[in-house]
Design an enzyme around this catalytic site. Structure first.
Site, short mmCIF file in Angstrom:
data_model
loop_
_atom_site.label_atom_id
_atom_site.label_comp_id
_atom_site.label_asym_id
_atom_site.label_seq_id
_atom_site.Cartn_x
_atom_site.Cartn_y
_atom_site.Cartn_z
N LYS A 205 0.86 -1.19 0.00
CA LYS A 205 0.00 0.00 0.00
C LYS A 205 0.89 1.23 0.00
O LYS A 205 1.67 1.47 0.93
CB LYS A 205 -0.90 0.00 1.23
CG LYS A 205 -1.75 1.26 1.34
CD LYS A 205 -2.76 1.18 2.45
CE LYS A 205 -3.52 2.48 2.58
NZ LYS A 205 -4.50 2.44 3.66
N LYS A 258 -2.14 -1.41 -4.01
CA LYS A 258 -3.00 -0.23 -3.93
C LYS A 258 -2.15 1.03 -3.97
O LYS A 258 -1.18 1.09 -3.23
CB LYS A 258 -3.76 -0.32 -2.61
CG LYS A 258 -4.59 0.88 -2.31
CD LYS A 258 -5.30 0.69 -1.01
CE LYS A 258 -5.98 2.00 -0.67
NZ LYS A 258 -6.25 2.13 0.70
C1 PBG Z 1 -7.43 3.40 5.49
C2 PBG Z 1 -7.64 3.30 4.02
C3 PBG Z 1 -7.43 4.27 3.01
C4 PBG Z 1 -7.91 3.73 1.82
C5 PBG Z 1 -8.36 2.45 2.11
N1 PBG Z 1 -8.15 2.19 3.48
C6 PBG Z 1 -6.96 5.66 3.07
C7 PBG Z 1 -5.64 6.03 3.55
O1 PBG Z 1 -4.73 5.22 3.70
O2 PBG Z 1 -5.51 7.24 3.80
C8 PBG Z 1 -7.94 4.43 0.50
C9 PBG Z 1 -9.03 4.00 -0.43
C10 PBG Z 1 -9.32 4.94 -1.54
O3 PBG Z 1 -8.66 5.97 -1.74
O4 PBG Z 1 -10.27 4.63 -2.28
N2 PBG Z 1 -6.14 3.39 5.93
#
Ligand code: PBG
Length: 334
Positions: A205, A258
């Site tokens: 991520k 992601k």
């Molecule tokens: C929570 C999380 C996030 C997303 C999914 N789980 C946001 C972040 O890390 O700030 C992002 C999903 C999206 O942008 O559609 N940590």
């Protein structure tokens, strides 16, 4: 040497297999099917609430009763799974709303599993939506500076995953990026007798500006600093492979990359090196970019959305998490 025109190299006529829809479909190397789609949903307390997310046209914060309706529509369209996020009434420094037995996600899961037992319910395991400061772990202040405290955060994450699974979640999906969370969550699930609950790890991520609209949707933007001390730097590939390897070692059943479109190379590497069931999350900013251009009449929503999803399949994704899941399912129907 004149090739196809003289008939010397007949195989060079690649257009032969592009002549008709049936022929093109027969030789398609990759396919999009509805079985692969996951729809993210945002749950907030209340009843009959559908609060539009300004930066994500077509996406709403929904009360549990409305989540059930939305999920029923998605399920009827052929979407097999939803991914649940929660926006609690109150936030605090221990993210109590994340692991409370009666938290917004736990409550919504119970309703969904009761009303739609064959829908797969995946729960996002994170603390940022529930923390007063908006970070994904416990914050320790150090004068004017601060640190995210890795190990104490693991207990909260494990408690969150366990309470979600106890409420009936089919799959838990940790997105916090603390080190060791997969092992901690697996141990907590096993101790609670939840040995059959799979973990879909947000393994690679990245710290991405494409999450901007999501933070409006989930009201989870950090109040100070940023997430770069726990999410990955967009400059790194080998590190993503180490993240995935560690998560698999610790017990992840499926892994995720992601964002998606800007990270197709990572997706390809992760799928080809590990061969694990791999999810790609087409994140909020990817969705909003397409929607904004569609609103202006600059792009064809159906064509661009399906083409983008096909790119994720080509790069190796088995599971496609997308805010366009319902539309995609409808388009794929015929
Ligand atoms: C929570 C999380 C996030 C997303 C999914 N789980 C946001 C972040 O890390 O700030 C992002 C999903 C999206 O942008 O559609 N940590």
């Amino acid at each position: 040497m004149n090739g196809p025109l003289t008939g010397q190299f007949p195989a060079l006529r690649l257009r032969r297999l592009r002549q008709s829809p049936a022929l093109r479909a027969m030789v398609a190397e990759n396919r999009l099917t509805r079985d692969q789609l996951v729809l993210p949903l945002f749950a907030r307390p209340g009843r009959k609430i559908r609060k539009p997310v300004a930066s994500m046209p077509g996406v709403f914060q929904l009360s549990p009763d409305e989540i059930v309706k939305e999920a029923a529509t998605a399920h009827a369209a052929g979407v097999p799974a939803v991914l649940l996020f929660g926006i609690p009434d109150r936030k605090d420094a221990r993210a109590s709303g994340a692991w409370a037995a009666n938290g917004i996600v736990q409550k919504t899961v119970r309703m969904l599993k009761k009303e739609l037992p064959s829908l797969l319910v995946i729960t996002d395991v994170c603390l940022c939506e529930y923390m007063s400061h908006g970070h994904c772990g416990i914050v320790r202040k150090r004068g004017d500076d601060y640190r995210i405290d890795n190990d104490p955060s693991l207990k909260l994450l494990a408690d969150t995953a366990r309470s979600q699974a106890e409420a009936g979640a089919d799959i838990v999906a940790p997105s916090d990026m603390m080190d060791g969370r997969i092992g901690a969550i697996r141990a907590a699930l096993d101790q609670a007798g939840l040995t059959e609950t799979p973990i879909l790890s947000y393994a690679a991520k990245y710290s991405s500006a494409f999450y901007g609209p999501f933070r409006d949707a989930a009201e989870s933007a950090p109040h100070f600093g940023d997430r770069r001390s726990y999410q990955m730097s967009p400059s790194n590939t080998a590190e993503a492979l180490r993240e995935v390897a560690l998560d698999i070692q610790e017990g992840a059943d499926m892994v995720m990359v992601k964002p998606a479109l800007a990270y197709l190379d990572i997706l390809w590497r992760v799928k080809s090196e590990f061969g694990y069931p791999t999810a790609a999350y087409a994140v909020s900013g990817e969705y909003s970019m397409i929607q904004a251009a569609v609103e202006r009449g600059w792009l064809d929503e159906r064509a661009v959305t399906l083409e983008s999803l096909m790119a994720l399949r080509r790069a190796g994704a088995d599971i496609l998490i997308t805010y366009s899941a319902v539309k995609a399912a409808q388009w794929l129907e015929g």
